[in-house]
Design a protein around this motif. Structure first.
Motif, PDB file in Angstrom:
ATOM      1  N   HIS A 250     -33.183  -6.343 -46.634  1.00  0.00           N
ATOM      2  CA  HIS A 250     -32.235  -6.209 -47.738  1.00  0.00           C
ATOM      3  C   HIS A 250     -30.792  -6.151 -47.254  1.00  0.00           C
ATOM      4  CE1 HIS A 250     -34.262  -2.379 -46.807  1.00  0.00           C
ATOM      5  NE2 HIS A 250     -33.097  -1.774 -46.980  1.00  0.00           N
ATOM      6  N   VAL A 251     -30.579  -5.698 -46.034  1.00  0.00           N
ATOM      7  CA  VAL A 251     -29.232  -5.747 -45.451  1.00  0.00           C
ATOM      8  C   VAL A 251     -28.841  -7.193 -45.186  1.00  0.00           C
ATOM      9  CG1 VAL A 251     -27.826  -5.113 -43.443  1.00  0.00           C
ATOM     10  CG2 VAL A 251     -29.391  -3.441 -44.436  1.00  0.00           C
ATOM     11  N   ALA A 252     -29.766  -7.952 -44.602  1.00  0.00           N
ATOM     12  CA  ALA A 252     -29.491  -9.365 -44.321  1.00  0.00           C
ATOM     13  C   ALA A 252     -29.166 -10.125 -45.604  1.00  0.00           C
ATOM     14  CB  ALA A 252     -30.696  -9.993 -43.623  1.00  0.00           C
ATOM     15  N   SER A 253     -29.921  -9.854 -46.672  1.00  0.00           N
ATOM     16  CA  SER A 253     -29.688 -10.548 -47.945  1.00  0.00           C
ATOM     17  C   SER A 253     -28.295 -10.266 -48.479  1.00  0.00           C
ATOM     18  CB  SER A 253     -30.738 -10.124 -48.973  1.00  0.00           C
ATOM     19  OG  SER A 253     -32.025 -10.530 -48.579  1.00  0.00           O
ATOM     20  N   LYS A 254     -27.912  -9.001 -48.457  1.00  0.00           N
ATOM     21  CA  LYS A 254     -26.591  -8.633 -48.963  1.00  0.00           C
ATOM     22  C   LYS A 254     -25.490  -9.219 -48.089  1.00  0.00           C
ATOM     23  CE  LYS A 254     -23.670  -6.539 -51.672  1.00  0.00           C
ATOM     24  NZ  LYS A 254     -23.390  -7.130 -52.998  1.00  0.00           N
ATOM     25  N   GLU A 255     -25.705  -9.201 -46.768  1.00  0.00           N
ATOM     26  CA  GLU A 255     -24.713  -9.796 -45.865  1.00  0.00           C
ATOM     27  C   GLU A 255     -24.574 -11.286 -46.130  1.00  0.00           C
ATOM     28  OE1 GLU A 255     -25.082  -6.806 -41.984  1.00  0.00           O
ATOM     29  OE2 GLU A 255     -26.262  -8.653 -42.059  1.00  0.00           O
ATOM     30  N   GLY A 256     -25.687 -11.973 -46.352  1.00  0.00           N
ATOM     31  CA  GLY A 256     -25.640 -13.409 -46.612  1.00  0.00           C
ATOM     32  C   GLY A 256     -24.866 -13.738 -47.873  1.00  0.00           C
ATOM     33  N   ILE A 257     -25.115 -12.982 -48.931  1.00  0.00           N
ATOM     34  CA  ILE A 257     -24.402 -13.197 -50.193  1.00  0.00           C
ATOM     35  C   ILE A 257     -22.916 -12.876 -50.035  1.00  0.00           C
ATOM     36  CG2 ILE A 257     -24.170 -12.296 -52.552  1.00  0.00           C
ATOM     37  CD1 ILE A 257     -27.289 -11.968 -52.478  1.00  0.00           C
ATOM     38  N   THR A 258     -22.618 -11.786 -49.325  1.00  0.00           N
ATOM     39  CA  THR A 258     -21.223 -11.388 -49.115  1.00  0.00           C
ATOM     40  C   THR A 258     -20.454 -12.430 -48.313  1.00  0.00           C
ATOM     41  OG1 THR A 258     -21.835  -9.038 -49.213  1.00  0.00           O
ATOM     42  CG2 THR A 258     -19.723  -9.572 -48.179  1.00  0.00           C
ATOM     43  N   VAL A 259     -21.085 -12.982 -47.276  1.00  0.00           N
ATOM     44  CA  VAL A 259     -20.432 -14.023 -46.474  1.00  0.00           C
ATOM     45  C   VAL A 259     -20.176 -15.266 -47.324  1.00  0.00           C
ATOM     46  CG1 VAL A 259     -20.848 -15.698 -44.633  1.00  0.00           C
ATOM     47  CG2 VAL A 259     -21.159 -13.273 -44.182  1.00  0.00           C
ATOM     48  N   ALA A 260     -21.156 -15.663 -48.127  1.00  0.00           N
ATOM     49  CA  ALA A 260     -20.966 -16.830 -48.989  1.00  0.00           C
ATOM     50  C   ALA A 260     -19.794 -16.619 -49.934  1.00  0.00           C
ATOM     51  CB  ALA A 260     -22.242 -17.108 -49.779  1.00  0.00           C
ATOM     52  N   GLU A 261     -19.665 -15.415 -50.471  1.00  0.00           N
ATOM     53  CA  GLU A 261     -18.561 -15.120 -51.386  1.00  0.00           C
ATOM     54  C   GLU A 261     -17.231 -15.027 -50.651  1.00  0.00           C
ATOM     55  OE1 GLU A 261     -21.222 -12.832 -54.813  1.00  0.00           O
ATOM     56  OE2 GLU A 261     -19.928 -11.649 -53.481  1.00  0.00           O
ATOM     57  N   ASN A 262     -17.258 -14.556 -49.418  1.00  0.00           N
ATOM     58  CA  ASN A 262     -16.031 -14.546 -48.612  1.00  0.00           C
ATOM     59  C   ASN A 262     -15.544 -15.964 -48.352  1.00  0.00           C
ATOM     60  OD1 ASN A 262     -14.757 -12.017 -47.624  1.00  0.00           O
ATOM     61  ND2 ASN A 262     -16.861 -11.477 -47.049  1.00  0.00           N
TER      62      ASN A 262
END
Length: 468
Positions: A317-329
């Motif tokens: 779940h950390v990886a998922s949130k990091e992936g979404i956050t990077v895409a939004e960045n």
């Protein structure tokens, strides 16, 4: 082949990153060397839960008489248990294939390596190579079982988690080295099905990252089941020349040798960052992880890293949130997203372990809160006092909550018991909303449910308990 965003790895960090990037209007490709969904869906989170469910059903059947049900003597069909687990994993992987197609993401199968600024060379299973170009690259290469020199994994007698999920026959005895989530989950699974299990832990207590009271309770429950637990112990040598394994174990009381059919090494994970071109591009690493800033960016412009390859907690779940956050960045930089995403709060990440009883936790442990200078209020509610737990026949464990005595800030929660992994999200949301004890006590919890234990633990902390 040119893309806006290329994601290397399709695990629980990579595929959400790819989907979110596509949703934000980018042309996206994802590279995967084995199976869509990565370790989590194929060899980790999902298939292990399927195995544990089979063990739980078997345990229920063995104790059905205590519920007033007379069932025939149950028997384990071990290959069928493994087959069910693989079927669940395969179904989930096919679901990722559907999501890739739905979101118009190109899937490139093969091993990817950075070969220049914005370039990845992909080597397919047939040896053929192709080069992809991308303005932004997200490294989501995951991790594998860490190996120790004293017990090199051979896949037969000394195994890692992958082999533990697909053993052809059930071993009569097993040594599990390491008592983190992977270790105790497999120890519980195999023991429940009838394997004689010994857990060896180097640290002074099992599940050492958890609150001390949680560790103490889990060790008590494991021993109560019949699992041998050796803490402050180290495997110094493993002899595999015979039919099984002979492990030399060094502890405070001296050396001993334990024999078993197989040894499972569950001593942690190592990030998959070798051979992917980091050195050639000068991408910085530290302690076996790719160094990133708060936005997930590496020191090389346009390249990001997430999940187990990056420094955050190694959780799906950390990886998922990091992936979404990077895409939004990335989308923010390209003016496709209205604001810079909020940085992830790594002190509000829930951790779950799915042995029986389950463990769930978030935030500060009691010791960590005190070490951080907080004066704390602590409340603990045992499930023996829960009506729902009594009706379900699962009264082992408790919920423990920790508050800042000065302001009532919800510092942390630690749970052990049946189904507690479903309860922890309440505390995560409460802490995200900066909730104090007052709001938890004011929120009416349904009766009878296990969730009442959260409210009751808070009531204990503030001297308002009515059910204990």
């Amino acid at each position: 082949m040119a893309y806006d965003v290329i994601v290397l790895g399709s695990g629980p960090g990579g595929y959400p990153a790819a989907i979110r990037a596509s949703q934000l209007g980018f042309k996206v490709a994802i590279i995967e060397k084995e199976s869509l969904g990565g370790i989590c869906l194929n060899w980790g989170c999902i298939p292990t839960k399927a195995l544990l469910k089979s063990a739980q059903v078997f345990d229920y059947l063995k104790h059905s008489a205590s519920y007033g049900i007379n069932a025939a003597e149950p028997a384990v069909d071990f290959p069928a248990v493994i087959k069910r687990s693989r079927g669940v994993a395969d179904k989930m992987s096919r679901g990722i294939q559907f999501l890739m197609k739905k979101n118009k993401i190109d899937v490139i199968m093969g091993f990817g390596k950075l070969v220049g600024k914005g370039k990845i060379e992909v080597t397919g299973a047939d040896g053929n190579k192709q080069t992809l170009e991308g303005k932004y690259i997200i490294l989501a290469t995951g991790a594998r079982s860490r190996q120790l020199p004293s017990m090199p994994i051979d896949g037969k007698k000394i195994i890692g988690y992958r082999e533990a999920m697909v053993l052809p026959t059930q071993p009569k005895s097993m040594i599990v080295v390491g008592s983190g989530a992977i270790g105790v989950e497999f120890a519980d699974f195999y023991h429940t099905l009838g394997t004689q299990v010994t857990v060896v832990e180097f640290m002074p207590r099992v599940v050492p990252v958890e609150d001390e009271e949680i560790s103490k309770e889990l060790e008590k429950q494991l021993k109560k089941k019949g699992i041998t637990v050796l803490t402050n112990s180290e495997v110094t040598k493993v002899d595999t020349t015979g039919n099984g394994v002979k492990a030399t174990i060094k502890s405070a009381s001296g050396e001993s040798v334990i024999e078993a059919d197989v040894l499972l090494s569950a001593v942690g994970i190592a990030a998959n960052i070798e051979g992917i071109g980091l050195e050639e591009l000068g991408i910085k690493t530290e302690k076996g992880k790719i160094s990133v800033d708060k936005s997930g960016a590496t020191n090389v412009a346009g390249i990001y890293a997430i999940g187990d390859a990056a420094p955050g907690q190694a959780l799906a779940h950390v990886a998922s949130k990091e992936g979404i956050t990077v895409a939004e960045n990335i989308a923010y930089l390209e003016k496709k997203f209205p604001h810079k995403p909020e940085p992830i709060d790594y002190n509000n990440i829930p951790g779950c372990t799915y042995c029986s009883p389950e463990i769930a936790s978030v935030g500060y442990t009691e010791k960590a809160a005190k070490d951080a200078g907080y004066e704390v209020k602590v409340g603990k509610f045992p499930f023996i006092a829960s009506g729902k737990a009594s009706a379900a026949g699962n009264t082992d464990g408790f919920v423990k909550v920790i508050f800042d005595a000065k302001y009532g800030e919800f510092l942390g929660a630690h749970m052990i018991g049946q189904g507690v992994t479903e309860l922890i999200a309440e505390v995560v949301a409460a802490r995200k909303l900066e909730t104090t004890y007052h709001e938890i006590l004011g929120a009416i919890h349904p009766h009878p449910t296990m969730s009442e234990a959260v409210k009751e633990a808070v009531a204990v902390a503030y001297g308002e308990a009515t059910d204990i």
